[in-house]
Design a protein around this motif. Structure first.
Motif, PDB file in Angstrom:
ATOM      1  N   UNK B 435       9.848   7.288  -0.446  1.00 39.16           N
ATOM      2  CA  UNK B 435      10.743   6.220  -0.902  1.00 39.16           C
ATOM      3  C   UNK B 435       9.950   5.035  -1.418  1.00 39.16           C
ATOM      4  N   UNK B 436       8.910   4.676  -0.654  1.00 40.91           N
ATOM      5  CA  UNK B 436       8.183   3.456  -1.007  1.00 40.91           C
ATOM      6  C   UNK B 436       7.507   3.584  -2.360  1.00 40.91           C
ATOM      7  N   UNK B 437       7.022   4.785  -2.698  1.00 34.49           N
ATOM      8  CA  UNK B 437       6.168   4.884  -3.879  1.00 34.49           C
ATOM      9  C   UNK B 437       6.804   5.668  -5.015  1.00 34.49           C
ATOM     10  N   UNK B 438       7.461   6.783  -4.665  1.00 39.82           N
ATOM     11  CA  UNK B 438       7.857   7.689  -5.738  1.00 39.82           C
ATOM     12  C   UNK B 438       9.273   7.466  -6.235  1.00 39.82           C
ATOM     13  N   UNK B 439      10.076   6.720  -5.472  1.00 39.21           N
ATOM     14  CA  UNK B 439      11.425   6.477  -5.979  1.00 39.21           C
ATOM     15  C   UNK B 439      11.428   5.236  -6.853  1.00 39.21           C
ATOM     16  N   UNK B 440      12.258   5.232  -7.875  1.00 36.65           N
ATOM     17  CA  UNK B 440      12.307   4.066  -8.765  1.00 36.65           C
ATOM     18  C   UNK B 440      12.829   2.847  -8.008  1.00 36.65           C
ATOM     19  N   UNK B 441      12.274   1.707  -8.329  1.00 35.17           N
ATOM     20  CA  UNK B 441      12.710   0.475  -7.680  1.00 35.17           C
ATOM     21  C   UNK B 441      14.171   0.219  -8.012  1.00 35.17           C
ATOM     22  N   UNK B 442      14.856  -0.394  -7.080  1.00 34.52           N
ATOM     23  CA  UNK B 442      16.285  -0.637  -7.298  1.00 34.52           C
ATOM     24  C   UNK B 442      16.464  -1.719  -8.353  1.00 34.52           C
ATOM     25  N   UNK B 443      17.541  -1.573  -9.089  1.00 37.37           N
ATOM     26  CA  UNK B 443      17.771  -2.451 -10.236  1.00 37.37           C
ATOM     27  C   UNK B 443      17.825  -3.913  -9.809  1.00 37.37           C
ATOM     28  N   UNK B 444      18.347  -4.158  -8.595  1.00 35.90           N
ATOM     29  CA  UNK B 444      18.550  -5.532  -8.144  1.00 35.90           C
ATOM     30  C   UNK B 444      17.246  -6.334  -8.140  1.00 35.90           C
ATOM     31  N   UNK B 445      16.141  -5.635  -7.981  1.00 34.32           N
ATOM     32  CA  UNK B 445      14.875  -6.361  -7.958  1.00 34.32           C
ATOM     33  C   UNK B 445      14.676  -7.071  -6.637  1.00 34.32           C
ATOM     34  N   UNK B 446      13.985  -6.364  -5.727  1.00 32.25           N
ATOM     35  CA  UNK B 446      13.882  -6.891  -4.376  1.00 32.25           C
ATOM     36  C   UNK B 446      13.052  -8.161  -4.310  1.00 32.25           C
ATOM     37  N   UNK B 447      12.055  -8.248  -5.203  1.00 32.04           N
ATOM     38  CA  UNK B 447      11.118  -9.368  -5.082  1.00 32.04           C
ATOM     39  C   UNK B 447      11.837 -10.711  -5.188  1.00 32.04           C
ATOM     40  N   UNK B 448      12.984 -10.693  -5.861  1.00 33.46           N
ATOM     41  CA  UNK B 448      13.711 -11.954  -6.042  1.00 33.46           C
ATOM     42  C   UNK B 448      14.097 -12.567  -4.703  1.00 33.46           C
ATOM     43  N   UNK B 449      14.431 -11.703  -3.704  1.00 30.99           N
ATOM     44  CA  UNK B 449      14.916 -12.253  -2.450  1.00 30.99           C
ATOM     45  C   UNK B 449      13.838 -12.297  -1.372  1.00 30.99           C
ATOM     46  N   UNK B 450      12.578 -12.213  -1.777  1.00 31.66           N
ATOM     47  CA  UNK B 450      11.525 -12.184  -0.763  1.00 31.66           C
ATOM     48  C   UNK B 450      11.544 -13.477   0.041  1.00 31.66           C
ATOM     49  N   UNK B 451      11.389 -13.333   1.328  1.00 34.60           N
ATOM     50  CA  UNK B 451      11.561 -14.488   2.208  1.00 34.60           C
ATOM     51  C   UNK B 451      10.240 -15.147   2.556  1.00 34.60           C
ATOM     52  N   UNK B 452       9.230 -14.336   2.765  1.00 32.19           N
ATOM     53  CA  UNK B 452       7.959 -14.878   3.213  1.00 32.19           C
ATOM     54  C   UNK B 452       6.907 -14.445   2.215  1.00 32.19           C
ATOM     55  N   UNK B 453       6.144 -15.382   1.752  1.00 32.50           N
ATOM     56  CA  UNK B 453       5.022 -15.015   0.885  1.00 32.50           C
ATOM     57  C   UNK B 453       4.049 -14.188   1.689  1.00 32.50           C
ATOM     58  N   UNK B 454       3.463 -13.209   1.041  1.00 30.32           N
ATOM     59  CA  UNK B 454       2.446 -12.440   1.743  1.00 30.32           C
ATOM     60  C   UNK B 454       1.277 -13.356   2.037  1.00 30.32           C
ATOM     61  N   UNK B 455       0.817 -13.326   3.263  1.00 32.35           N
ATOM     62  CA  UNK B 455      -0.300 -14.211   3.571  1.00 32.35           C
ATOM     63  C   UNK B 455      -1.373 -13.398   4.266  1.00 32.35           C
ATOM     64  N   UNK B 456      -2.612 -13.882   4.246  1.00 33.57           N
ATOM     65  CA  UNK B 456      -3.693 -13.150   4.924  1.00 33.57           C
ATOM     66  C   UNK B 456      -3.373 -12.907   6.386  1.00 33.57           C
ATOM     67  N   UNK B 457      -2.671 -13.862   7.043  1.00 36.96           N
ATOM     68  CA  UNK B 457      -2.368 -13.691   8.463  1.00 36.96           C
ATOM     69  C   UNK B 457      -1.560 -12.429   8.712  1.00 36.96           C
ATOM     70  N   UNK B 458      -0.761 -11.995   7.721  1.00 39.61           N
ATOM     71  CA  UNK B 458       0.021 -10.776   7.914  1.00 39.61           C
ATOM     72  C   UNK B 458      -0.786  -9.539   7.559  1.00 39.61           C
ATOM     73  N   UNK B 459      -1.489  -9.578   6.434  1.00 42.56           N
ATOM     74  CA  UNK B 459      -2.067  -8.333   5.929  1.00 42.56           C
ATOM     75  C   UNK B 459      -3.423  -8.025   6.568  1.00 42.56           C
ATOM     76  N   UNK B 460      -4.188  -9.065   6.952  1.00 48.09           N
ATOM     77  CA  UNK B 460      -5.526  -8.796   7.503  1.00 48.09           C
ATOM     78  C   UNK B 460      -5.456  -8.010   8.821  1.00 48.09           C
ATOM     79  N   UNK B 461      -4.602  -8.400   9.802  1.00 44.76           N
ATOM     80  CA  UNK B 461      -4.541  -7.579  11.026  1.00 44.76           C
ATOM     81  C   UNK B 461      -4.134  -6.139  10.748  1.00 44.76           C
TER      82      UNK B 461
END
Lengths: 187, 494, 139, 126
Positions: B435-461
């Motif tokens: 689902x994450x990679x091979x299915x087409x992204x939904x038309x609504x465009x999820x990035x529009x409603x993103x709540x938290x910016x990706x930050x190093x504190x989330x991705x580094x751990x």
């Protein structure tokens, strides 16, 4: 003050009756009152069994704090009756009967009550009684064991109470400004 | 001077920090203190592990009273490894919570939240370090009570019912444990684990001792969410705040399984387990758990319950490892404790990033998100491959030892179950990846409603754990080495 | 219940006695049944009686919940701190013998200190719990 | 036989009370009643421990002149800790119940299930 078998027997019978009454009563207020009484009788039984510290605590906590908290919760949740089904539920009954059978099996060859030669009386407890007062300077051996020999357990006990306080402040502290989201991660 | 006190400081430092944290003003400060404490504990537990890896034991008498009269800490490679797991996961989850907690917990509760988190952490450490069986109960309750509070802080109202259900089952489990301890005390007159072991060998296997083992076992099985006593786990992990799920998935059940292994192998004897058919029970229920958990995971339509049910499936492997009652089986269980903690925590933390980005964890709403979040997606793939047990990852190492242990005893059907479990794992991991990679992204465009910016504190751990998945899959000296020493110190020869 | 004269007068008579009894239980626990935990519960029950009769606001004005939080945390710190002192004196954690010249005196000091810590935390937390429940009732 | 019955009667009563408590916990749907059951279950365990520590002809374990036989202080200490743990759990449980009532407007477990299912649409999960 040696344990009196007649009083002991009577109190135990009363306790069993009260436990069944709590099981059957569907009026919550009455149930709570019986619950407080049950704890008070339990405290009395502890007293008969030469455990005044435990009796004291059970009286303060069981028939005091727990019962009052139950009353407060009843009034906050406006609960008067439980919706009681008189039918016996077979699966819980089966679980309970199996567990009970396992316990009866287990206590079959437990040492006789009151036996001075029982393993529980021999090994560790012997030193507490024979030299507890010299080693800690405290005549109440329960306090000596509680605060010194097993002082770390009691530190843990204080932390348990502290944890409950923190947890309740998290749950019932000032109402969340955010408000709960109805559904966003349920399947 | 400090060296000799390290084992107790590991528990006392968070214990002193928790009440201080509760008094700090809300905001960054409680987090900072928690992070410092976690790092200190990680350092202490690593140096303890280094000390005991050569086979020596650390013995610490609390209050200066010699056991069995006082409480003693006994550290060997087995509990040092568990302490490393707890403090390592704790450190990384705290780093993650710098951005995760503000998103999940109202500001006016954050100081108390971190205090509860520290209490849960110290409870788990206390359980793993102690050599006194009643002390286990006390610290078990510290960690349990704080866990109920932490789970109830989830953002859905279902978090409350999940916490309540966990409270009921957890308390029944702890009380069963207490009954077992009481019966063991009635039979021996002692509470110290080493002393119990000596006295239980002397005493013939009476009904009381057998029942004691049974009740302690059932109590811990409830805490470890062993099939069929698992009902609380999927809901608790699903509805808890993200960092709580990540921490619990990596630590809570692991410590319960450690206590179970400790009681079966070093308090009661493996022979007693054999004579009561406990080992057969463990293996059969473990095997059912592996398959049942995996099938349920496949049926889920949301990421967090999928991961929770997959945990349940993995718990089955631990049960099989203990149930085989052999050195190799126990080694497999211990290595898997470490490995599964890494894998599951990184997956839950990665799921958190998806949640913060998309605002949902319904799998069909996440379509195409992997291409928007390539780093998170790559970490999920690595951890997912480890979960399946692909060679070159940590998951392979633990399954390899488990298969070895099964082959040792000619138990071919267990090998079959392990392989089938891995096949089912491929299905549910693929479900997310596809689902994450091979299915087409939904038309609504999820990035529009993103709540938290990706930050190093989330991705580094997340990435530290993903790298650990590969590193410890190639270099097995630390995990397998520690497991070998631990197994030897329990008197089993690999 | 604020307007009931009989209740107010009886409460004013009872509460000092309850608190006196709590202090007795706290500091006489070495010689007779009782100790920090029981004392804490009794102490808080005195204040809860006050709260029931004179209302939550009056009670919170006398003992604000902020103060109670500090006391609760301090109780844990007093207990663990006693342990740390003996650790810094060169003995094991919670080995009270390090606290004074003679081991028995040290033990006695240590036991009084930790019981005090228990009493502080238990009393404060019990009151905080009742404040929390009572506050919910008002909304 | 009578000797055996007399010295084991306490334990039998403990088992009966304990199982009544456990039955209340797992069979009743009212959350408050469940907690009452949980408390009965736990107090029965306290009774089991205290029974273990009783010594024939003994007195309370406070050293005093004129007494030589004392009951066992260790189970009493353990149970003091367990009672405290019990009340902490009870208080925590009531706090959760109050919050559940606010969010769901019910304290009956089966109603909560239905309310959860209406949202989740997935019965398997509970």
């Amino acid at each position: 003050m040696a344990i009196d078998p007649v009083i002991n027997f009577m109190l135990l019978v009363f306790l069993v009756v009260m436990a069944f009454t709590i099981l059957r009563l569907s009026g919550m207020l009455a149930m709570t009152i019986i619950f407080g009484l049950y704890s008070l009788l339990m405290a009395g039984l502890f007293m008969v069994m030469d455990a005044p510290d435990v009796a004291f605590t059970e009286a303060a906590v069981g028939s005091g704090v727990s019962t009052v908290l139950m009353l407060v919760t009843l009034s906050l949740t406006k609960t008067r009756h439980e919706r009681h089904t008189r039918k016996i539920q077979w699966r819980p009954l089966l679980v309970v009967l199996l567990t009970g059978a396992a316990l009866i099996y287990g206590i079959h060859d437990i040492a006789n009550m009151g036996d001075t030669d029982a393993p529980a009386q021999q090994h560790v407890a012997d030193r507490y009684i024979s030299s507890g007062q010299q080693e800690t300077g405290v005549p109440n051996l329960v306090t000596a064991v509680l605060a010194s020999y097993r002082g770390f357990d009691t530190l843990g006990e204080v932390v348990v109470i502290f944890t409950a306080g923190i947890g309740i402040m998290l749950l019932l502290g000032r109402p969340c400004k955010k408000g709960r989201v109805e559904d966003d991660q349920t399947p | 001077m400090v060296e000799q006190h390290l084992s107790i400081l590991l528990v006392v430092i968070p214990l002193l920090a928790a009440p201080v944290t509760a008094l700090l003003p809300n905001g960054r400060l409680p987090w900072a203190l928690t992070q410092v404490v976690m790092l200190a504990c990680l350092w202490i537990s690593l140096s303890l592990l280094a000390d005991v890896s050569s086979g020596q034991l650390i013995h610490y008498e609390l209050g200066g009273w010699a056991p069995p009269w006082g409480i003693a800490y006994e550290v060997d490679a087995l509990n040092a490894l568990v302490a490393v797991i707890v403090s390592m996961i704790g450190t990384l989850v705290t780093a993650y919570s710098l951005r995760s907690v503000p998103a999940d917990i109202p500001l006016d509760k954050q100081a108390h939240f971190y205090a509860a988190f520290l209490l849960c952490f110290l409870g788990l450490l206390g359980m793993s370090m102690t050599g006194d069986i009643f002390n286990v109960f006390v610290f078990l309750e510290i960690s349990s009570l704080s866990t109920y509070a932490l789970v109830s802080m989830g953002r859905n109202r279902q978090a409350l019912t999940a916490a309540f259900q966990y409270l009921i089952l957890g308390t029944i489990g702890a009380t069963f444990f207490l009954i077992g301890v009481g019966l063991a005390y009635a039979a021996t007159g002692t509470l110290n684990m080493a002393d119990l072991a000596v006295r239980l060998v002397d005493s013939p296997h009476s009904n009381t001792v057998k029942t004691a083992l049974g009740f302690i076992f059932v109590g811990m099985a409830l805490k470890a969410a062993m099939f069929p006593l698992h009902q609380w786990l999927p809901r608790a992990y699903t509805y808890a705040p993200v960092m709580v799920s990540a921490f619990l998935a990596g630590t809570a059940t692991k410590v319960a399984i450690y206590i179970m292994a400790r009681t079966v192998f070093s308090v009661f004897s493996p022979e007693l387990a054999l004579s009561t058919l406990l080992n057969e029970l463990l293996i059969v229920l473990g095997a059912i758990g592996v398959l049942y958990g995996a099938i349920q995971a496949i049926r889920q339509t949301s990421v967090k319950p999928l991961l929770a049910w997959s945990s349940l499936s993995q718990i089955g492997y631990f049960m099989i490892g203990i149930g085989l009652l052999s050195a190799t089986g126990l080694m497999a269980t211990m290595v898997h404790l470490f490995n599964h903690a890494i894998i599951k925590t990184s997956l839950f933390m990665a799921a958190g990033i998806l949640l913060y980005h998309a605002g949902t964890l319904h799998i069909h709403k996440l379509a195409g998100l992997g291409r928007q979040l390539p780093w998170t997606f790559a970490a999920i793939v690595i951890a997912g491959l480890s979960l399946i047990g692909v060679p070159g990852t940590v998951g392979f190492i633990s399954k390899w030892y488990l298969v070895l242990a099964a082959v040792e005893q000619q138990a071919w059907w267990i090998v079959g179950v392990i392989l089938l479990g891995s096949l089912l794992a491929i299905v549910y991991v693929w479900k997310i990846v596809e689902t994450l990679y091979f299915q087409p992204a939904q038309a609504a465009g999820i990035s529009a409603q993103s709540r938290v910016e990706l930050s190093p504190a989330l991705i580094v751990p997340v990435w530290l754990l993903a790298i650990a998945c590969i590193y410890f899959g190639l270099d097995t000296d630390m995990t397998v080495g520690a497991a070998q020493v631990a197994v030897q110190s329990l008197g089993l020869t690999p | 219940m604020k307007d009931n004269l009989i209740l107010r007068i009886i409460a004013k008579l009872l509460i000092p006695m309850i608190i006196l009894f709590a202090l007795y239980v706290q500091f006489h626990g070495d010689y007779s049944p009782g100790g920090g935990f029981q004392a804490g519960v009794i102490f808080s029950s005195g204040f809860i009686l006050y709260m029931l009769i004179f209302g939550l606001d009056t009670a919170e004005a006398i003992v604000p919940s902020g103060v109670l939080r500090v006391i609760a945390s301090l109780g844990v710190l007093v207990y663990a701190g006693t342990g740390m002192v003996s650790l810094f004196m060169g003995k094991e954690f919670l080995n009270y013998s390090a606290l004074a010249e003679s081991p028995t005196t040290g033990q006695h000091i240590g036991i009084i200190m930790v019981e005090l810590g228990v009493g502080m935390t238990v009393g404060a937390i019990m009151l905080l719990i009742f404040y929390a429940f009572a506050n919910r009732g008002r909304e | 036989m009578i000797e055996y019955a007399l010295t084991h009667f306490n334990y039998w009563a403990v088992v009966v009370i304990m199982m009544t408590g456990l039955y209340i916990v797992i069979s009743h749907t009212n959350l408050i009643k469940k907690i009452a059951g949980l408390n009965i279950f736990q107090t029965a365990v306290f009774l089991m421990y205290i029974s273990m520590g009783v010594v024939k002809g003994g007195s309370a374990p406070i050293i005093a002149e004129g007494f030589t036989v004392y009951s066992n202080p260790l189970p009493q200490v353990l149970m003091l800790t367990a009672i405290v743990v019990g009340v902490a759990t009870t208080a925590m449980a009531f706090a959760i119940i109050v919050r559940i009532k606010e969010e769901y407007d019910s304290v009956e477990e089966d109603e909560l299930f239905t309310l959860d299912e209406q949202v989740a649409g997935d019965a398997e999960e509970w």
